[in-house]
Design an enzyme around this catalytic site. Structure first.
Site, PDB file in Angstrom:
ATOM      1  N   HIS A  93       0.827  -1.210   0.000  1.00  0.00           N
ATOM      2  CA  HIS A  93       0.000   0.000   0.000  1.00  0.00           C
ATOM      3  C   HIS A  93       0.861   1.260   0.000  1.00  0.00           C
ATOM      4  CE1 HIS A  93      -3.981   1.737   0.471  1.00  0.00           C
ATOM      5  NE2 HIS A  93      -3.493   2.578   1.360  1.00  0.00           N
ATOM      6  N   SER A 148      -8.027   3.852  -3.690  1.00  0.00           N
ATOM      7  CA  SER A 148      -8.904   2.772  -3.233  1.00  0.00           C
ATOM      8  C   SER A 148      -9.022   2.747  -1.714  1.00  0.00           C
ATOM      9  CB  SER A 148      -8.356   1.426  -3.716  1.00  0.00           C
ATOM     10  OG  SER A 148      -7.076   1.197  -3.155  1.00  0.00           O
ATOM     11  N   HIS A 149     -10.164   2.250  -1.255  1.00  0.00           N
ATOM     12  CA  HIS A 149     -10.351   1.895   0.151  1.00  0.00           C
ATOM     13  C   HIS A 149     -11.110   0.578   0.184  1.00  0.00           C
ATOM     14  CE1 HIS A 149     -10.163   3.980   4.285  1.00  0.00           C
ATOM     15  NE2 HIS A 149      -8.960   3.927   3.759  1.00  0.00           N
ATOM     16  N   ARG A 208      -8.538  14.961   1.405  1.00  0.00           N
ATOM     17  CA  ARG A 208      -7.324  15.527   2.019  1.00  0.00           C
ATOM     18  C   ARG A 208      -6.169  15.563   1.026  1.00  0.00           C
ATOM     19  NH1 ARG A 208      -8.876  12.436   6.127  1.00  0.00           N
ATOM     20  NH2 ARG A 208      -7.209  10.906   5.862  1.00  0.00           N
ATOM     21  N   SER A 239      -5.935   7.323  12.499  1.00  0.00           N
ATOM     22  CA  SER A 239      -7.010   8.256  12.835  1.00  0.00           C
ATOM     23  C   SER A 239      -7.105   9.306  11.736  1.00  0.00           C
ATOM     24  CB  SER A 239      -6.722   8.940  14.180  1.00  0.00           C
ATOM     25  OG  SER A 239      -6.764   8.007  15.230  1.00  0.00           O
TER      26      SER A 239
END
Length: 719
Positions: free
Chosen positions: A47, A92-93, A114, A311
């Site tokens: 990733h 992607s998520h 972001r 977070s």
């Protein structure tokens, strides 16, 4: 807290291969601490490191006169004239969205937004490309509902319009859904902010929300296959707060006006670790962090947890020290944390301190620019067998079968949950073709599209890769836009399998050829590998997001189909049914080769459409479902019937590329055909828009009846 001993099981749990751990021992000359192991795990996973794909990504065309910033930054930056730039990326998520659909999808939207405003751009548009398992699978409804609610919940609260996207269903996604999020923003082309740190002894500042334990290990989880332990991975999914993100954006953009920012990076995958390492590595500097200064929302957080937390709604910045007070005041005004957590250092070193104790002391460049890189073995995808005979069918029956499928029925159920008009600059909302957003305060507009046909890529990765780019080119062209550039989101299975790596290599070759031929360089992107569950891979899904420019909103080609308009096909039709929608939905077959993509024809026909836009009342590209489905969609959108000339099944439903369907009045049709004759473009009259029925040859049905099927099929499958 007593840190765990480093064991083979702990190393494996961090996604590191034994040979990679041996590399770590060689680099640091000792056993790593627990925190160091976590840092290596985060930075060396797929990733963050792209270790299986870097070799092939380098072959893509990434430059052009319009490109201000290509791959390597948070997002790509493309010049649109008048001192303005469009900043965009797709990411992607997938893994988080399968484990926890609402938060996985929501934080996917937050992360891509972001990436855009970190560059100094205010977001103006979003899209999403979604792939789910078959509707009858027990998990599909939960995933669809959760993902769509998550995207809408975050995007609507943040206040960015969703202008387009895709949704597909296929059994290959039963164990791994895909959630690919796109965002674009506007910036002044001379006020782009980058992530490379500069200057020794400069303060490293933490901005935004507090750090919790959510998302710890998320990047590592996103680089692994799923198995029957999937529920244990739920704590690795991040939790989003769109109102905090909105405040973070406003504070960041305001801060950028002060001149205080040297470099800035959002905290996404691998959180504080990745953002600090990337800023230092790009600037040729080291970084020291003092973790006791990190704003925390949970008690007794360890160095390991703070370094790997994902977070949301957090940024990291290198600040001009003389402007600290001014910068702090901006973030305090927006009720966000502002904390100096470290400094840049001259040595190539990543030093992590916690209450005076060294928790990690590593060579920073070894975590990023000189991380492992693999040349994975690959085998070419075998050529598809010739297509077996396809019987002729009643064309209305074939059309009705497509409309009844959630793959080809209307997607209102999805996009009506999204705010498509917020900011009041949307010129065309989702439904048919590319979305369009006006560039506020100018006559210009930007068009956005997202495209791929995974069946094609599986059958023929190179042609499928070309086709994804070509379809994006056509979708932009069909609204009158000049294609500018692309972002790619490459979703594949396990790259350690040579046949999967062969799909990846083939798709990259096709994408590269098409981007070069159509002047649509790749300026940003994302690779998502290991999309497998219990050894079963997804369809290869290299999603292409593309952006086009309209010099004036007067250049927009509308959807103004009217009674009596002539239907014309621009481009050659030979009747290619291999891997077609009709074959899948009517005959339950997925055989034959993908359609061939003639890039010269794509360019020639696209130029023809844009040059003759004044003669065209409505336009759409021909893709899934061929002429029959495209003509119905234009008719249904306008509420006008359709009469298509009689033709064989393969002509009506074939998916030949480089084609458009246009509608115009009789005089314009004659002029268009005359212009085509002078430029070597094929234009064929195929029928007209009239009445209140859909008639194809001798077969007929009420438009209202077919429209009811079209509008109900998606919700019936998932609601």
């Amino acid at each position: 807290m007593q840190e765990p001993a480093i064991t083979p099981d702990l190393i494996a749990a961090h996604g590191l291969k034994p040979e990679e751990y041996d590399m770590i021992l060689e680099i640091i000359g000792r056993e790593p601490t627990f925190t160091e192991l976590g840092i290596f795990s985060a930075m060396w996973n797929e990733h963050c490191s792209y270790k299986s794909s870097k070799k092939w990504l380098r072959t893509l065309p990434t430059s052009g006169p319009q490109v201000i910033c290509g791959p390597g930054e948070n997002a790509g930056v493309v010049d649109i004239g008048d001192g303005q730039a469009v900043v965009f990326k797709m990411e992607s998520h997938n893994h988080p969205s399968y484990i926890e659909p609402y938060q996985g999808a929501a934080t996917g939207v937050g992360g891509i937004l972001r990436d855009v405003f970190t560059m100094g751009a205010r977001p103006i548009a979003s899209m999403n490309a979604l792939s789910f398992g078959e509707p009858s699978h027990p998990k599909t409804r939960q995933l669809v509902n959760g993902v769509v609610e998550g995207i809408g919940g975050y995007g609507n609260c943040f206040g960015v319009p969703c202008v387009g996207g895709e949704v597909r269903f296929h059994p290959a996604y039963n164990g791994n859904c895909l959630v690919n999020a796109f965002a674009a923003g506007l910036a002044d082309s001379d006020k782009i902010f980058y992530s490379a740190a500069s200057g020794v002894g400069m303060p490293v500042v933490y901005l935004g929300a507090k750090t919790g334990r959510d998302g710890v290990g998320g990047a590592t989880m996103a680089s692994a296959e799923f198995d029957d332990t999937i529920e244990e991975k739920r704590p690795t999914v991040q939790v989003g707060d769109p109102f905090t993100e909105k405040r973070l954006m406003e504070a960041t953009l305001e801060l950028m006006q002060t001149g205080a920012v040297i470099s800035i990076q959002d905290m996404g995958a691998a959180g504080l670790t990745c953002s600090a390492v990337e800023m230092g590595d790009k600037g040729g500097l080291g970084v020291r962090l003092d973790l006791e200064n990190v704003p925390q929302r949970e008690e007794n957080m360890t160095a390991y947890e703070m370094m790997l937390s994902e977070s949301q709604e957090r940024m990291l910045m290198v600040l001009k020290p003389e402007l600290e007070a001014e910068a702090r005041a901006v973030f305090e005004k927006w009720d966000l944390d502002f904390a100096i957590v470290g400094e840049t250092i001259a040595e190539d070193r990543f030093l992590i301190m916690h209450h005076g104790e060294v928790k990690a002391d590593l060579v920073l460049s070894k975590l990023s620019s000189t991380a492992p890189e693999y040349d994975r073995p690959w085998v070419p995808t075998p050529a598809a067998e010739p297509l077996a005979e396809v019987p002729q069918i009643d064309p209305i029956d074939g059309l009705r079968a497509l409309l009844a499928s959630p793959n080809y029925g209307g997607k209102q159920w999805v996009y009506e949950q999204y705010d498509t008009m917020v900011m009041a600059d949307s010129a065309r909302t989702p439904g048919l073709g590319a979305g369009i957003v006006r560039v506020h305060g100018t006559d210009k507009a930007l068009a956005f599209t997202s495209d791929v046909t995974p069946r094609y890529v599986r059958a023929n990765p190179e042609e499928g890769g070309k086709q994804a780019v070509a379809e994006a080119y056509r979708n932009l062209t069909a609204v009158g836009a000049r294609p500018l550039a692309t972002t790619d989101n490459l979703n594949f299975g396990n790259p350690e399998k040579p046949e999967i790596m062969g799909q990846f290599v083939g798709a990259i070759k096709g994408i590269g050829a098409a981007c070069a031929a159509l002047d649509m360089p790749i300026v940003s992107g994302n690779v998502s590998l290991y999309n497998e569950t219990d050894g079963t891979a997804i369809l290869p899904t290299p999603t292409i997001g593309a952006v086009g420019l309209l010099a004036s909103t007067d250049e927009i080609i509308g959807k103004e189909v009217r009674e009596g308009h002539v239907a014309l096909v621009v481009g050659e039709t030979t009747g290619h049914l291999g891997q077609s929608a009709l074959l899948a939905e009517v005959f339950n077959r997925e055989d034959g080769d993908a359609p061939h993509v003639d890039l010269e024809a794509e360019r020639r026909n696209g130029d023809f459409i844009r040059a003759n836009r004044a003669l065209i009342k409505a336009c759409t590209d021909l893709g899934d479902g061929g002429l029959a489905l495209a003509a119905f969609e234009l008719a249904e959108g306008a509420g006008v019937g359709l009469h298509l000339d009689d033709a064989p099944t393969e002509i009506l439903f074939g998916e030949d590329q480089a084609r458009y369907l246009v509608a115009c009045n009789f005089d314009q049709a004659e002029a268009l055909m005359s212009a085509a004759g002078q430029t070597g473009v094929t234009v064929t009259s195929v029928g007209r828009f009239t009445g209140d029925t859909v008639r194809i040859g001798g077969s007929e049905a009420l438009l209202a009846d077919l429209a009811a099927t079209f509008r109900a099929s998606f919700a019936a499958a998932v609601a």
